[in-house]
Design a protein around this motif. Structure first.
Motif, PDB file in Angstrom:
ATOM      1  N   TYR A   1       0.807  -1.209   0.000  1.00 51.60           N
ATOM      2  CA  TYR A   1       0.000   0.000   0.000  1.00 51.60           C
ATOM      3  C   TYR A   1       0.848   1.270   0.000  1.00 51.60           C
ATOM      4  CZ  TYR A   1      -4.378  -2.478   0.790  1.00 51.60           C
ATOM      5  OH  TYR A   1      -5.484  -3.264   0.653  1.00 51.60           O
TER       6      TYR A   1
ATOM      7  N   PHE B   1      -8.268   1.554  -1.641  1.00 51.67           N
ATOM      8  CA  PHE B   1      -8.817   0.893  -2.823  1.00 51.67           C
ATOM      9  C   PHE B   1      -9.402   1.923  -3.769  1.00 51.67           C
ATOM     10  CE2 PHE B   1      -8.848  -2.682   0.131  1.00 51.67           C
ATOM     11  CZ  PHE B   1      -8.282  -3.652  -0.667  1.00 51.67           C
TER      12      PHE B   1
ATOM     13  N   ASP C   1     -13.660   0.032  -7.086  1.00 55.17           N
ATOM     14  CA  ASP C   1     -13.521  -1.335  -6.584  1.00 55.17           C
ATOM     15  C   ASP C   1     -14.023  -1.515  -5.157  1.00 55.17           C
ATOM     16  OD1 ASP C   1     -12.313  -1.920  -9.010  1.00 55.17           O
ATOM     17  OD2 ASP C   1     -10.278  -1.774  -8.230  1.00 55.17           O
ATOM     18  N   ARG C   2     -14.326  -0.431  -4.468  1.00 54.70           N
ATOM     19  CA  ARG C   2     -14.662  -0.530  -3.032  1.00 54.70           C
ATOM     20  C   ARG C   2     -15.908  -1.353  -2.748  1.00 54.70           C
ATOM     21  NH1 ARG C   2     -13.440   5.457  -2.093  1.00 54.70           N
ATOM     22  NH2 ARG C   2     -11.170   5.398  -2.132  1.00 54.70           N
TER      23      ARG C   2
ATOM     24  N   ILE D   1     -14.966  -4.976  -2.900  1.00 54.45           N
ATOM     25  CA  ILE D   1     -14.132  -5.314  -1.753  1.00 54.45           C
ATOM     26  C   ILE D   1     -15.010  -5.493  -0.523  1.00 54.45           C
ATOM     27  CG2 ILE D   1     -12.381  -4.418  -0.165  1.00 54.45           C
ATOM     28  CD1 ILE D   1     -11.208  -5.451  -2.751  1.00 54.45           C
TER      29      ILE D   1
ATOM     30  N   ALA E   1      -7.686  -6.229  -7.133  1.00 58.21           N
ATOM     31  CA  ALA E   1      -8.334  -4.927  -7.052  1.00 58.21           C
ATOM     32  C   ALA E   1      -7.260  -3.853  -7.168  1.00 58.21           C
ATOM     33  CB  ALA E   1      -9.093  -4.775  -5.735  1.00 58.21           C
TER      34      ALA E   1
ATOM     35  N   ILE F   1      -5.431  -0.481  -5.975  1.00 63.47           N
ATOM     36  CA  ILE F   1      -5.222   0.384  -4.820  1.00 63.47           C
ATOM     37  C   ILE F   1      -4.499   1.625  -5.299  1.00 63.47           C
ATOM     38  CG2 ILE F   1      -5.214  -1.438  -3.075  1.00 63.47           C
ATOM     39  CD1 ILE F   1      -2.131  -1.182  -3.057  1.00 63.47           C
TER      40      ILE F   1
END
Length: 69
Positions: A14, A32, A36-37, A40, A58, A60
């Motif tokens: 990250y 994210f 895409d959240r 997730i 996904a 980030i």
């Protein structure tokens, strides 16, 4: 769960400095990509309900603004 534990490797992925302690849900989801959240969140709910690990690809957005998968 309202928080997550991140390994040092996840912090590196990250682009964040490894630290100790749990990460609040909002902070854990913030990196994210916005598109895409929702997916997730669905995977996290299912994993928590089933008490299982999950894997998913996904995007980030790292602290420096770069996007990673």
């Amino acid at each position: 769960s309202d928080s997550f534990s991140w390994s040092p490797q996840v912090h590196r992925i990250y682009g964040r400095r490894p630290g100790s302690g749990d990460i609040p849900r909002r902070e854990a989801l913030a990196p994210f990509h916005a598109d895409d959240r929702d997916a997730i969140e669905q995977y996290l709910r299912a994993a928590a309900r089933e008490r299982a690990e999950f894997q998913m690809d996904a995007r980030i957005v790292r602290a420096d603004g770069s996007v990673r998968y």
